[in-house]
Every structure is written in structure tokens, then in C-alpha cells.
Design a protein around this motif. Structure first.
Motif, PDB file in Angstrom:
ATOM      1  N   ASP A 266     -30.590  -3.172   2.997  1.00 21.33           N
ATOM      2  CA  ASP A 266     -31.169  -2.770   1.711  1.00 21.33           C
ATOM      3  C   ASP A 266     -30.550  -3.512   0.523  1.00 21.33           C
ATOM      4  OD1 ASP A 266     -32.840  -0.952   2.963  1.00 21.33           O
ATOM      5  OD2 ASP A 266     -31.367   0.671   2.840  1.00 21.33           O
ATOM      6  N   ASP A 267     -29.502  -4.274   0.797  1.00 21.56           N
ATOM      7  CA  ASP A 267     -28.835  -5.040  -0.254  1.00 21.56           C
ATOM      8  C   ASP A 267     -29.519  -6.404  -0.362  1.00 21.56           C
ATOM      9  OD1 ASP A 267     -27.189  -6.527  -1.915  1.00 21.56           O
ATOM     10  OD2 ASP A 267     -25.327  -5.746  -1.060  1.00 21.56           O
ATOM     11  N   GLU A 268     -30.386  -6.543  -1.343  1.00 20.67           N
ATOM     12  CA  GLU A 268     -31.165  -7.774  -1.487  1.00 20.67           C
ATOM     13  C   GLU A 268     -30.282  -8.998  -1.693  1.00 20.67           C
ATOM     14  OE1 GLU A 268     -33.830  -6.940  -4.660  1.00 20.67           O
ATOM     15  OE2 GLU A 268     -35.200  -5.735  -3.411  1.00 20.67           O
ATOM     16  N   ALA A 269     -29.206  -8.828  -2.452  1.00 17.31           N
ATOM     17  CA  ALA A 269     -28.294  -9.946  -2.710  1.00 17.31           C
ATOM     18  C   ALA A 269     -27.631 -10.415  -1.412  1.00 17.31           C
ATOM     19  CB  ALA A 269     -27.239  -9.544  -3.728  1.00 17.31           C
ATOM     20  N   GLU A 270     -27.283  -9.469  -0.545  1.00 19.22           N
ATOM     21  CA  GLU A 270     -26.663  -9.835   0.730  1.00 19.22           C
ATOM     22  C   GLU A 270     -27.654 -10.593   1.608  1.00 19.22           C
ATOM     23  OE1 GLU A 270     -24.420  -7.917   4.654  1.00 19.22           O
ATOM     24  OE2 GLU A 270     -25.109  -6.614   3.032  1.00 19.22           O
ATOM     25  N   VAL A 271     -28.910 -10.176   1.581  1.00 12.74           N
ATOM     26  CA  VAL A 271     -29.940 -10.880   2.350  1.00 12.74           C
ATOM     27  C   VAL A 271     -30.089 -12.311   1.846  1.00 12.74           C
ATOM     28  CG1 VAL A 271     -32.393 -10.950   2.948  1.00 12.74           C
ATOM     29  CG2 VAL A 271     -31.181  -8.752   2.881  1.00 12.74           C
ATOM     30  N   GLY A 272     -30.068 -12.480   0.529  1.00 11.29           N
ATOM     31  CA  GLY A 272     -30.167 -13.822  -0.040  1.00 11.29           C
ATOM     32  C   GLY A 272     -29.006 -14.698   0.374  1.00 11.29           C
ATOM     33  N   ALA A 311     -36.295 -10.465  -0.241  1.00 10.72           N
ATOM     34  CA  ALA A 311     -35.397  -9.974   0.810  1.00 10.72           C
ATOM     35  C   ALA A 311     -36.135  -9.265   1.947  1.00 10.72           C
ATOM     36  CB  ALA A 311     -34.348  -9.044   0.197  1.00 10.72           C
ATOM     37  N   LYS A 312     -37.026  -8.365   1.607  1.00 17.21           N
ATOM     38  CA  LYS A 312     -37.733  -7.607   2.644  1.00 17.21           C
ATOM     39  C   LYS A 312     -38.552  -8.533   3.529  1.00 17.21           C
ATOM     40  CE  LYS A 312     -40.910  -3.736   3.334  1.00 17.21           C
ATOM     41  NZ  LYS A 312     -41.757  -2.690   2.666  1.00 17.21           N
ATOM     42  N   GLU A 313     -39.265  -9.440   2.918  1.00 16.73           N
ATOM     43  CA  GLU A 313     -40.086 -10.407   3.648  1.00 16.73           C
ATOM     44  C   GLU A 313     -39.220 -11.278   4.550  1.00 16.73           C
ATOM     45  OE1 GLU A 313     -41.723 -14.639   2.247  1.00 16.73           O
ATOM     46  OE2 GLU A 313     -42.605 -12.963   1.159  1.00 16.73           O
ATOM     47  N   VAL A 314     -38.075 -11.718   4.041  1.00 18.72           N
ATOM     48  CA  VAL A 314     -37.171 -12.576   4.809  1.00 18.72           C
ATOM     49  C   VAL A 314     -36.686 -11.867   6.069  1.00 18.72           C
ATOM     50  CG1 VAL A 314     -34.850 -13.587   4.794  1.00 18.72           C
ATOM     51  CG2 VAL A 314     -36.405 -14.016   2.887  1.00 18.72           C
ATOM     52  N   LEU A 315     -36.244 -10.629   5.925  1.00 20.36           N
ATOM     53  CA  LEU A 315     -35.730  -9.878   7.077  1.00 20.36           C
ATOM     54  C   LEU A 315     -36.810  -9.610   8.114  1.00 20.36           C
ATOM     55  CD1 LEU A 315     -33.291  -7.231   5.555  1.00 20.36           C
ATOM     56  CD2 LEU A 315     -32.718  -9.242   6.921  1.00 20.36           C
ATOM     57  N   GLU A 316     -38.019  -9.328   7.647  1.00 14.31           N
ATOM     58  CA  GLU A 316     -39.094  -8.978   8.573  1.00 14.31           C
ATOM     59  C   GLU A 316     -39.663 -10.188   9.301  1.00 14.31           C
ATOM     60  OE1 GLU A 316     -41.962  -6.966   6.203  1.00 14.31           O
ATOM     61  OE2 GLU A 316     -40.873  -5.046   6.184  1.00 14.31           O
ATOM     62  N   GLN A 317     -39.721 -11.325   8.644  1.00 10.94           N
ATOM     63  CA  GLN A 317     -40.468 -12.455   9.191  1.00 10.94           C
ATOM     64  C   GLN A 317     -39.612 -13.488   9.926  1.00 10.94           C
ATOM     65  OE1 GLN A 317     -43.019 -14.214   6.224  1.00 10.94           O
ATOM     66  NE2 GLN A 317     -44.078 -12.293   5.785  1.00 10.94           N
ATOM     67  N   ILE A 318     -38.368 -13.682   9.508  1.00 12.51           N
ATOM     68  CA  ILE A 318     -37.557 -14.726  10.146  1.00 12.51           C
ATOM     69  C   ILE A 318     -36.949 -14.182  11.433  1.00 12.51           C
ATOM     70  CG2 ILE A 318     -35.610 -16.301   9.910  1.00 12.51           C
ATOM     71  CD1 ILE A 318     -36.127 -16.467   6.976  1.00 12.51           C
ATOM     72  N   GLN A 319     -37.649 -14.416  12.521  1.00 12.29           N
ATOM     73  CA  GLN A 319     -37.220 -13.998  13.853  1.00 12.29           C
ATOM     74  C   GLN A 319     -37.294 -15.199  14.784  1.00 12.29           C
ATOM     75  OE1 GLN A 319     -36.217 -10.771  14.597  1.00 12.29           O
ATOM     76  NE2 GLN A 319     -36.520 -10.194  12.446  1.00 12.29           N
ATOM     77  N   PHE A 320     -36.221 -15.467  15.505  1.00 17.19           N
ATOM     78  CA  PHE A 320     -36.180 -16.626  16.398  1.00 17.19           C
ATOM     79  C   PHE A 320     -36.690 -16.266  17.794  1.00 17.19           C
ATOM     80  CE2 PHE A 320     -32.714 -19.515  14.363  1.00 17.19           C
ATOM     81  CZ  PHE A 320     -33.592 -19.795  13.335  1.00 17.19           C
ATOM     82  N   PHE A 321     -37.364 -17.222  18.408  1.00 17.61           N
ATOM     83  CA  PHE A 321     -37.712 -17.141  19.819  1.00 17.61           C
ATOM     84  C   PHE A 321     -36.923 -18.213  20.565  1.00 17.61           C
ATOM     85  CE2 PHE A 321     -41.189 -14.871  17.953  1.00 17.61           C
ATOM     86  CZ  PHE A 321     -41.547 -13.925  18.910  1.00 17.61           C
ATOM     87  N   HIS A 322     -36.520 -17.899  21.783  1.00 20.11           N
ATOM     88  CA  HIS A 322     -35.693 -18.813  22.573  1.00 20.11           C
ATOM     89  C   HIS A 322     -36.365 -19.134  23.902  1.00 20.11           C
ATOM     90  CE1 HIS A 322     -32.256 -16.674  20.283  1.00 20.11           C
ATOM     91  NE2 HIS A 322     -32.673 -17.715  19.611  1.00 20.11           N
TER      92      HIS A 322
END
Length: 330
Positions: A266-272, A311-322
Motif C-alpha cells: 500500500d506504500d506507493e513510494a516503496e513500489v516506485g 503503483a497499483k497497476e505496477v504491482l498487478e501487471q508486472i508478473q514474470f513467467f519462467h
């Protein structure tokens, strides 16, 4: 494995572990981190002096794994984790203005044109082919390889999944910001202010005030590309089957989660900060070499600000596949 030997009444074999990386890697730091260390307060030297030796023997082999690293028929098991998506180089045509593969306006394959995508794919295929040819000469009969690298679920190579979102969105926008400031900042008050100091600054190097404004040309941006390609399972399979030296035991793609290290979502600055740190950890050295440390700091600061704003968009969308592959050598 040692336990199974002992249970069968046999003397456990001795193991040798070879760690490979480019010659620029700090192997001394690696050796200091090798387990086991019985007491965290005891140095590796003290531990080895007390115990005699580890339960295995370790050595480092500098060089590119796209070429030969070991003597013929000398390796039983080869493991590579999160490295094969790195290309040996950015394809030359990608930074050639005369080429249809010229990646104009972008610093990564994500969202690029068909020509750029084809060039990246061919480079990946060439690199993986070289990797397999080298291992086929080095491995003993019956040897195994366990490989993990970034992958994608889309058949479209311009959709690089999590890697594309990491380097093809806010990171890309940060580069574009620097170019826009370059082309439109001649009347900027900070530029006018620093003109009076330019002569002094030229005597000791590039004017810092101009650098801090991020004055780079579009050509400077376009000459930089992230040398990463996240393959699909089919991309990977085609190269292995064309090589013909290895049997595919397992080849899968799975969701590995977010590359961002965040304690407080929930800390937007930390996500950035996490977004900027993730980009920096992957490509920071390359960017420093291309535009210098001062501009690099400015770039990642902008990435951080954009990550904070989304921040919210970044956390939800950046997911890696291996991609995970288990291969056997005949």
C-alpha cells in the motif's frame, strides 16, 4: 545422493562444482558466500581451516557459456538459472538506421515492429544453439541439464510479458522524457542559468547542469537496447530439437510472480523504489556505460516517480513467467 550411496553400502563420491560467469564477475565475493559455514560469525577461511574442506570442491570458470567452457566429456550435470534470456549482443540491425529492424523510439523489443522482433528471435536462436553445441561436447553420456530462464505465454515475440512491462512501459517513458527535455529545453530557465557557468564546467568535464537536465538525443536513446529475449516454449523447443543432441524430459512455462521486492504494497513510494531498483539491478551497468552515471541516476529517478504514480497497476501487471527445461544428453 551421498546418503543413497551410504545406504547402499558404497563410499560416497566426491563432487566438484564449477561456477561460470563472465570474467568481469567478482569471483572472490562468490567464494566467500559458498556454503557451508557452521557459524555465521566464522569466516570461510576459518571454517575450512577447522574442517579441512567442504563436502564438495569448488572452482570458477570465466567465460561466456555460449561458447566452450570445459574439456570434452567432463561434465555430468549442468544448471543455468535466469541467464539464457540474456542475448550475447544486441542484434546489429536493431541499431542500424538503414535497417527495417531499426528499433526507433524504443529501448526494448516489447511493442516493437516485426523486423525488430525477428532480429531478436534470430539472435536468441543463434545464442541458444551455441550454448547447446558447447554443452553437447562437454557433457558425459547420460548427463543432464536443468535450465530456467524468463519466458512468455504469448506467441507474439513483441509481447514480452513481465519483462516487457518492466522495460517497455514506465522505463521506456523515462527515456522518452529525457529526449523530450533535450529537444525542448533550450529556453528552460535552468539551461539559461547554466550557460554562464559552462566555460568553467567544460574545463573539468561535461557541464553538470546540462547533464542533470537529461539532455540526450533520440539517436542516443535508440542506440541503446536491452539485450533480453523472453522466449515462448515453442521458441525454446525449436532450437533444442534442431540441435538434436538432447532429449527433452520436461519443458514447461510457469508463473513466477513479481520481480519487485515490496514489504508494504500500500506504500506507493516503496513500489516506485522497487520498480526503479529492479530495473537498475538488471540493466544499471549497461545504462551507466551508455549515458554516464549522472544521467543514469536521473533516468532511474524518473522510473521511480512513474512507478509511484502507477503503483497499483505496477504491482498487478508486472508478473514474470519462467521456462523450465530438463534435458538429457544421449
Amino acid at each position: 545422493m551421498s546418503k543413497r550411496y551410504e545406504e547402499a553400502g558404497f563410499k560416497p563420491p566426491e563432487f566438484s562444482a564449477f561456477f561460470s560467469d563472465l570474467p568481469s564477475n567478482d569471483f572472490n565475493t562468490l567464494f566467500q558466500l559458498l556454503p557451508p559455514i557452521a557459524d555465521p560469525g566464522v569466516s570461510m577461511e576459518e571454517y575450512l581451516a577447522a574442517k579441512g574442506h567442504r563436502s564438495y570442491f569448488a572452482a570458477a570458470v570465466p567465460g561466456s557459456f555460449y561458447k566452450r567452457l570445459f574439456p570434452c566429456r567432463s561434465i555430468n550435470l549442468f544448471h543455468s538459472a535466469f541467464s539464457l534470456h540474456w542475448l550475447s549482443q544486441v542484434p546489429d540491425c536493431v541499431v542500424d538506421k538503414q535497417s527495417t529492424a531499426y528499433n526507433e523510439g524504443r529501448v526494448f523489443i516489447h511493442g516493437a515492429n516485426e523486423g525488430t522482433a525477428s532480429a531478436y528471435k534470430k539472435q536468441f536462436q543463434s545464442d541458444l544453439s551455441g550454448f547447446l553445441r558447447s554443452r553437447a561436447q562437454e557433457m558425459m553420456s547420460g548427463g543432464s541439464m536443468f535450465l530456467v530462464c524468463l519466458g512468455r505465454t504469448s506467441v507474439d515475440p513483441t509481447d514480452q510479458g513481465g519483462a516487457g512491462l518492466l522495460f517497455g512501459t514506465h522505463f521506456q517513458d523515462a527515456w522518452n522524457d529525457l529526449v523530450l527535455e533535450s529537444s525542448g529545453s533550450s529556453g528552460h530557465p535552468l539551461v539559461r542559468l547554466c550557460v554562464g557557468n559552462m566555460i568553467k564546467e567544460w574545463q573539468v568535464g561535461r557541464p553538470k547542469c546540462l547533464t542533470s537536465l537529461g539532455l540526450i538525443t533520440s539517436e542516443k536513446r535508440d542506440n541503446f537496447n536491452i539485450p533480453v529475449y523472453a522466449p515462448s516454449i515453442q521458441d525454446f523447443r525449436e532450437v533444442v530439437e534442431a540441435n538434436g543432441s538432447f532429449t527433452i524430459n520436461k519443458l514447461e512455462v510457469f508463473k513466477g510472480g513479481s520481480p519487485l521486492v515490496v514489504n508494504q504494497p500500500d506504500d506507493e513510494a516503496e513500489v516506485g523504489r522497487a520498480l526503479a531498483n529492479s530495473c537498475r539491478s538488471v540493466a544499471g551497468v549497461l545504462i551507466d556505460a551508455h549515458i554516464g552515471e549522472e544521467l543514469s541516476k536521473e533516468l532511474f529517478l524518473r522510473v521511480e516517480h512513474k512507478g509511484t504514480s502507477h503503483a497499483k497497476e505496477v504491482l498487478e501487471q508486472i508478473q514474470f513467467f519462467h521456462i523450465v527445461a530438463s534435458l538429457s544428453f544421449a
